[in-house]
Enzyme design. Structure first.
Site, PDB file in Angstrom:
ATOM      1  N   LYS A  12       4.013  11.739  15.681  1.00  0.00           N
ATOM      2  CA  LYS A  12       2.810  12.301  15.042  1.00  0.00           C
ATOM      3  C   LYS A  12       1.883  11.173  14.597  1.00  0.00           C
ATOM      4  O   LYS A  12       2.296  10.008  14.557  1.00  0.00           O
ATOM      5  CB  LYS A  12       3.235  13.162  13.850  1.00  0.00           C
ATOM      6  CG  LYS A  12       4.095  12.408  12.844  1.00  0.00           C
ATOM      7  CD  LYS A  12       4.766  13.342  11.849  1.00  0.00           C
ATOM      8  CE  LYS A  12       5.685  12.531  10.941  1.00  0.00           C
ATOM      9  NZ  LYS A  12       6.339  13.346   9.920  1.00  0.00           N
ATOM     10  N   TYR A 218     -17.659 -10.384  -1.855  1.00  0.00           N
ATOM     11  CA  TYR A 218     -17.990  -9.464  -2.945  1.00  0.00           C
ATOM     12  C   TYR A 218     -17.231  -9.818  -4.210  1.00  0.00           C
ATOM     13  O   TYR A 218     -16.031 -10.108  -4.159  1.00  0.00           O
ATOM     14  CB  TYR A 218     -17.605  -8.035  -2.554  1.00  0.00           C
ATOM     15  CG  TYR A 218     -18.480  -7.414  -1.501  1.00  0.00           C
ATOM     16  CD1 TYR A 218     -19.848  -7.267  -1.700  1.00  0.00           C
ATOM     17  CD2 TYR A 218     -17.918  -6.946  -0.328  1.00  0.00           C
ATOM     18  CE1 TYR A 218     -20.637  -6.665  -0.721  1.00  0.00           C
ATOM     19  CE2 TYR A 218     -18.699  -6.346   0.650  1.00  0.00           C
ATOM     20  CZ  TYR A 218     -20.056  -6.215   0.442  1.00  0.00           C
ATOM     21  OH  TYR A 218     -20.818  -5.622   1.396  1.00  0.00           O
ATOM     22  N   MET A 264     -14.932  -4.115   4.212  1.00  0.00           N
ATOM     23  CA  MET A 264     -14.832  -3.064   5.231  1.00  0.00           C
ATOM     24  C   MET A 264     -14.513  -3.620   6.616  1.00  0.00           C
ATOM     25  O   MET A 264     -13.656  -3.089   7.335  1.00  0.00           O
ATOM     26  CB  MET A 264     -16.133  -2.256   5.288  1.00  0.00           C
ATOM     27  CG  MET A 264     -16.028  -1.040   6.198  1.00  0.00           C
ATOM     28  SD  MET A 264     -17.555  -0.092   6.306  1.00  0.00           S
ATOM     29  CE  MET A 264     -17.706   0.557   4.658  1.00  0.00           C
TER      30      MET A 264
HETATM   31  C1  LIG Z   1       7.602  12.582   9.928  1.00  0.00           C
HETATM   32  C2  LIG Z   1       8.855  13.356  10.057  1.00  0.00           C
HETATM   33  C3  LIG Z   1      10.030  12.730  10.523  1.00  0.00           C
HETATM   34  C4  LIG Z   1      10.134  11.229  10.723  1.00  0.00           C
HETATM   35  O1  LIG Z   1      10.238  10.602   9.446  1.00  0.00           O
HETATM   36  P1  LIG Z   1      10.482   9.029   9.265  1.00  0.00           P
HETATM   37  O2  LIG Z   1      10.682   8.892   7.800  1.00  0.00           O
HETATM   38  O3  LIG Z   1       9.252   8.350   9.742  1.00  0.00           O
HETATM   39  O4  LIG Z   1      11.668   8.658  10.072  1.00  0.00           O
HETATM   40  C5  LIG Z   1      11.129  13.524  10.755  1.00  0.00           C
HETATM   41  N1  LIG Z   1      11.098  14.866  10.508  1.00  0.00           N
HETATM   42  C6  LIG Z   1       9.999  15.485  10.022  1.00  0.00           C
HETATM   43  C7  LIG Z   1      10.036  16.941   9.764  1.00  0.00           C
HETATM   44  C8  LIG Z   1       8.850  14.752   9.768  1.00  0.00           C
HETATM   45  O5  LIG Z   1       7.784  15.370   9.247  1.00  0.00           O
END
Ligand SMILES: *Cc1c(COP(=O)(O)O)cnc(C)c1O
Length: 313
Positions: A12, A218, A264
């Site tokens: 993801k 800055y 930035m």
């Molecule tokens: C993001 C996620 C993972 C992976 O988690 P990590 O801590 O990055 O290993 C696994 N299961 C679910 C449901 C997640 O949302």
């Protein structure tokens, strides 16, 4: 570390900021077959999955997702009674998230016991650990609660452990693990470290000499106490190089200290140690997640997922 369980991969947030398409290709070549994204947009962004690979969508199906979901080979991870009702009529396979204490997404253990999942074609029954990165009594409570569902549903497999959960040991692996952070070089639990995966580089735009008493950037937070050779580099918080690293970050394996604030689009590095470094040269930005997280207070997850689109991957 997943033992006899299959090792899946959370990809993801564009593979935790590193480029999900190439990560899926690479991990599929290493034998991974189960990939997890958060949304249906992420499914579309991945393109067709490699042969034999399965994709699961952790947010399940909202009303507005149904058209995309039904047209896709990916499976929703159903999270609520409403999502289950929405999906049941399709007759298509799915995964289901059971809430064993996280109180975020998922149906309850009692609802499962009462038959909420009857009639669903479930590939993977999942739950998620709240405190796997710590030595908490909650880990065993969640594990036992999840284990009590074995054989109670049509699910072919059970899956509980994220990266930190894998590090808790074989009891937590069940049939399929779901690491993310650990695959990308993070340290999911104290004392459990993995090789660095993401190596950001940035380019010198200008080299300059700052006189004693002059400041940089800055807020003029850095004031030179002696004449200082400085490289101005095309990296900033808009690239995910966090402002919390102001005056703390380093580059070149510790040889170049960051002077003043992260802005930035730019940072300033002290480059007295490298007299020939100049415009157009690339600099390796130190990006050990454990160390950076410790000095800045920014989580390893944020340090990865924040890496912006101006980076070529
Ligand atoms: C993001 C996620 C993972 C992976 O988690 P990590 O801590 O990055 O290993 C696994 N299961 C679910 C449901 C997640 O949302």
């Amino acid at each position: 570390m997943s033992g006899s369980a299959a090792c899946g991969a959370a990809v993801k947030a564009d593979g935790y900021g590193l480029g999900a398409r190439r990560i899926v290709e690479r991990l599929a070549a290493e034998g991974a077959r189960d990939f997890f994204v958060a949304t249906w947009d992420e499914v579309a962004g991945l393109g067709p999955p490699p042969a034999g690979a399965a994709l699961s969508v952790l947010h399940g199906v909202r009303h507005d997702d149904m058209a995309a979901a039904v047209a896709s080979r990916a499976r929703p991870v159903l999270n609520s009674a409403a999502q289950i009702i929405r999906w049941r009529g399709t007759g298509r396979p799915c995964d289901v998230m059971v809430d064993t204490g996280m109180n975020r997404l998922g149906v309850s253990v009692d609802e499962v016991a009462d038959g909420l999942l009857d009639g669903l074609a479930i590939e993977t029954l999942m739950s998620h650990l709240a405190c796997a990165d710590e030595d908490s009594a909650m880990n065993e409570r969640q594990r036992a609660s999840f284990a009590s569902l074995r054989g109670r549903t049509s699910a072919r497999r059970m899956s509980l452990a994220n990266s930190a959960g894998v590090a808790l040991g074989a009891d937590y692996a069940f049939d399929l693990t779901r690491p993310g952070l650990a695959l990308y070089g993070g340290s999911p639990r104290a004392g459990v470290a993995f090789a660095q995966v993401a190596w950001p580089e940035a380019q010198v735009i200008q080299r300059r000499r700052v006189a004693a008493g002059d400041s940089i950037g800055y807020g003029a937070t850095f004031v030179a106490t002696a004449p200082t050779e400085v490289a101005i580099v095309n990296l900033g918080y808009a690239d995910g190089y966090r402002r919390a690293l102001s005056s703390l970050g380093t580059a070149g394996g510790g040889r170049f200290a960051l002077l003043g604030r992260v802005t930035m689009d730019l940072i300033a590095l002290s480059v007295d140690a490298e007299p020939t470094l100049g415009e157009g040269d690339w600099i390796a930005i130190d990006y050990d997640l454990t160390e950076l997280s410790a000095i800045s207070g920014v989580s390893q997850y944020e340090l990865l997922t924040g890496l912006g689109n101006r980076f070529e991957r």
